[in-house]
Design an enzyme around this catalytic site. Structure first.
Site, PDB file in Angstrom:
ATOM      1  N   GLU A 166       4.976  -3.643  13.046  1.00 23.29           N
ATOM      2  CA  GLU A 166       4.505  -2.828  14.170  1.00 23.29           C
ATOM      3  C   GLU A 166       2.985  -2.689  14.196  1.00 23.29           C
ATOM      4  O   GLU A 166       2.384  -2.538  15.265  1.00 23.29           O
ATOM      5  CB  GLU A 166       5.119  -1.431  14.092  1.00 23.29           C
ATOM      6  CG  GLU A 166       4.628  -0.515  15.201  1.00 23.29           C
ATOM      7  CD  GLU A 166       5.270   0.845  15.181  1.00 23.29           C
ATOM      8  OE1 GLU A 166       5.151   1.537  14.164  1.00 23.29           O
ATOM      9  OE2 GLU A 166       5.883   1.208  16.190  1.00 23.29           O
ATOM     10  N   ASP A 167       2.362  -2.744  13.032  1.00 25.61           N
ATOM     11  CA  ASP A 167       0.917  -2.514  12.982  1.00 25.61           C
ATOM     12  C   ASP A 167       0.091  -3.676  13.512  1.00 25.61           C
ATOM     13  O   ASP A 167      -1.117  -3.554  13.674  1.00 25.61           O
ATOM     14  CB  ASP A 167       0.494  -2.176  11.538  1.00 25.61           C
ATOM     15  CG  ASP A 167       1.043  -0.829  11.133  1.00 25.61           C
ATOM     16  OD1 ASP A 167       0.897   0.120  11.923  1.00 25.61           O
ATOM     17  OD2 ASP A 167       1.630  -0.726  10.043  1.00 25.61           O
ATOM     18  N   ARG A 222      -4.506  -5.838   5.146  1.00 24.91           N
ATOM     19  CA  ARG A 222      -3.549  -6.106   6.220  1.00 24.91           C
ATOM     20  C   ARG A 222      -4.175  -6.789   7.437  1.00 24.91           C
ATOM     21  O   ARG A 222      -3.465  -7.172   8.364  1.00 24.91           O
ATOM     22  CB  ARG A 222      -2.871  -4.795   6.650  1.00 24.91           C
ATOM     23  CG  ARG A 222      -2.153  -4.084   5.498  1.00 24.91           C
ATOM     24  CD  ARG A 222      -1.157  -3.077   5.998  1.00 24.91           C
ATOM     25  NE  ARG A 222      -0.174  -3.729   6.845  1.00 24.91           N
ATOM     26  CZ  ARG A 222       0.707  -3.089   7.598  1.00 24.91           C
ATOM     27  NH1 ARG A 222       0.723  -1.779   7.606  1.00 24.91           N
ATOM     28  NH2 ARG A 222       1.563  -3.759   8.350  1.00 24.91           N
ATOM     29  N   LEU A 257       0.835  -1.206   0.000  1.00 28.09           N
ATOM     30  CA  LEU A 257       0.000   0.000   0.000  1.00 28.09           C
ATOM     31  C   LEU A 257       0.868   1.254   0.000  1.00 28.09           C
ATOM     32  O   LEU A 257       1.965   1.260   0.564  1.00 28.09           O
ATOM     33  CB  LEU A 257      -0.884   0.012   1.255  1.00 28.09           C
ATOM     34  CG  LEU A 257      -1.893  -1.117   1.397  1.00 28.09           C
ATOM     35  CD1 LEU A 257      -2.556  -1.045   2.775  1.00 28.09           C
ATOM     36  CD2 LEU A 257      -2.931  -1.052   0.289  1.00 28.09           C
ATOM     37  N   HIS A 278      -0.134   7.524   9.651  1.00 28.73           N
ATOM     38  CA  HIS A 278      -0.191   7.098  11.046  1.00 28.73           C
ATOM     39  C   HIS A 278       0.275   8.236  11.958  1.00 28.73           C
ATOM     40  O   HIS A 278       1.099   9.063  11.558  1.00 28.73           O
ATOM     41  CB  HIS A 278       0.740   5.897  11.281  1.00 28.73           C
ATOM     42  CG  HIS A 278       0.237   4.595  10.759  1.00 28.73           C
ATOM     43  ND1 HIS A 278       1.022   3.739  10.019  1.00 28.73           N
ATOM     44  CD2 HIS A 278      -0.961   3.974  10.896  1.00 28.73           C
ATOM     45  CE1 HIS A 278       0.326   2.652   9.708  1.00 28.73           C
ATOM     46  NE2 HIS A 278      -0.884   2.769  10.232  1.00 28.73           N
ATOM     47  N   CYS A 280       7.944   1.147  11.936  1.00 24.97           N
ATOM     48  CA  CYS A 280       7.053   0.164  11.293  1.00 24.97           C
ATOM     49  C   CYS A 280       7.694  -1.221  11.210  1.00 24.97           C
ATOM     50  O   CYS A 280       7.005  -2.240  11.150  1.00 24.97           O
ATOM     51  CB  CYS A 280       6.707   0.600   9.878  1.00 24.97           C
ATOM     52  SG  CYS A 280       6.267   2.331   9.721  1.00 24.97           S
TER      53      CYS A 280
HETATM   54  N1  GLY Z   1       2.428   0.368   3.190  1.00 24.57           N
HETATM   55  C1  GLY Z   1       2.221   0.427   4.575  1.00 24.57           C
HETATM   56  C2  GLY Z   1       0.821   0.703   4.902  1.00 24.57           C
HETATM   57  O1  GLY Z   1       0.162   1.422   4.181  1.00 24.57           O
HETATM   58  O2  GLY Z   1       0.292   0.194   5.849  1.00 24.57           O
END
Ligand code: GLY
Length: 263
Positions: free
Chosen positions: A71-72, A91, A24, A168, A255
């Site tokens: 990290e997300d 994701r 993304l 973010h 990240c």
């Molecule tokens: N490409 C990282 C994100 O958009 O989450």
């Protein structure tokens, strides 16, 4: 001794998959060069290990182009870890992929069940509170569910707003020590850092804001000399990592790892 807020015995990373070229991004400025991306990832892992931390490098997940941005997927705290719920549909499944690894490190492993969403890139843990920025990926319901979990562990969560057009919350800030935050002027202007010592990124170097303080060093993206000079003058030991390819996917230093202290 390293400030306890920034002391980490462990980190978890994930190798970039070949599918990362399809990751993304808000603006398409070209596909990442995979050889360079891999070399940068290797340098990142070497820098974390050089501080004495044990670093797990998980295998790539070809079905999830953004999975190297681990990290997300989770929030790691001294009391336990929370499996998060990424707000980007492509994701969402990454969180479940991380759960078995976290289960080997944490006995108290909780999860955001939904329907809300939270991504780790929107969470800044400081010495006194957990700041969570609502964003296109993190919504009020997700923040409320996370607040209930961390309150049970004795943490205060403060909900703030990630300015529009910023992916973010931590795209524009990072913790340098328990009381000091590196931030862009535009995020600081939102007024969310009252009472903290602030160091601002230099004008035109906003992409330098996403760093990580990891034990005695600050890992920062290379190519931002005026911000680096400010940090150097403030007494931080810097390790610069090339971030040109990750940046094409809106990724940065924070990240690329989950960080925690279980020593
Ligand atoms: N490409 C990282 C994100 O958009 O989450």
């Amino acid at each position: 001794m390293t400030d306890p807020t920034c002391h980490f015995s462990h980190a978890i990373t994930r190798q970039p998959a070949a599918s990362a070229v399809n990751g993304l991004r808000a603006h398409d400025i070209g596909a990442p060069d995979m050889a360079r991306l891999q070399a940068d990832h290797d340098a990142y892992v070497v820098a974390l290990r050089a501080t004495g931390a044990q670093v797990t490098v998980l295998p790539p997940l070809s079905g999830y182009p953004d999975a190297m941005f681990v990290e997300d997927t989770a929030l790691c705290l001294p009391q336990g870890a929370v499996i998060l719920r990424p707000g980007a549909p492509s994701r969402l499944g990454e969180a479940a992929e991380m759960a078995p690894t976290l289960a080997t490190h944490f006995t108290d492993l909780r999860r955001i069940d939904g329907p809300g969403y939270v991504e780790g890139g929107d969470i800044l843990v400081t010495g006194r509170e957990i700041l969570v920025g609502r964003s296109a990926r993190t919504d009020a319901a997700g923040v409320a569910e996370l607040a209930r979990i961390v309150a049970d562990w004795g943490h205060r969560l403060r909900e703030v707003e990630t300015p529009a057009d910023i992916l973010h919350f931590k795209t524009d800030c990072s913790l340098l020590d328990a009381e000091t935050i590196l931030t862009t002027e535009r995020l600081a202007a939102a007024g969310c850092f009252e009472g903290y010592r602030l160091i601002h990124t230099a004008e035109g170097e906003e992409a330098a804001a996403n760093t990580i303080r990891f034990n005695d060093v600050v890992l920062m993206p290379g190519g931002f000399p005026r911000t680096a000079e400010r940090l150097d003058r403030a007494g931080y030991t810097l390790v610069e990592i090339n971030n040109s390819e990750c940046a094409k996917l809106d990724g940065g230093m924070s990240c690329l790892s989950l960080r925690f202290n279980s020593a």
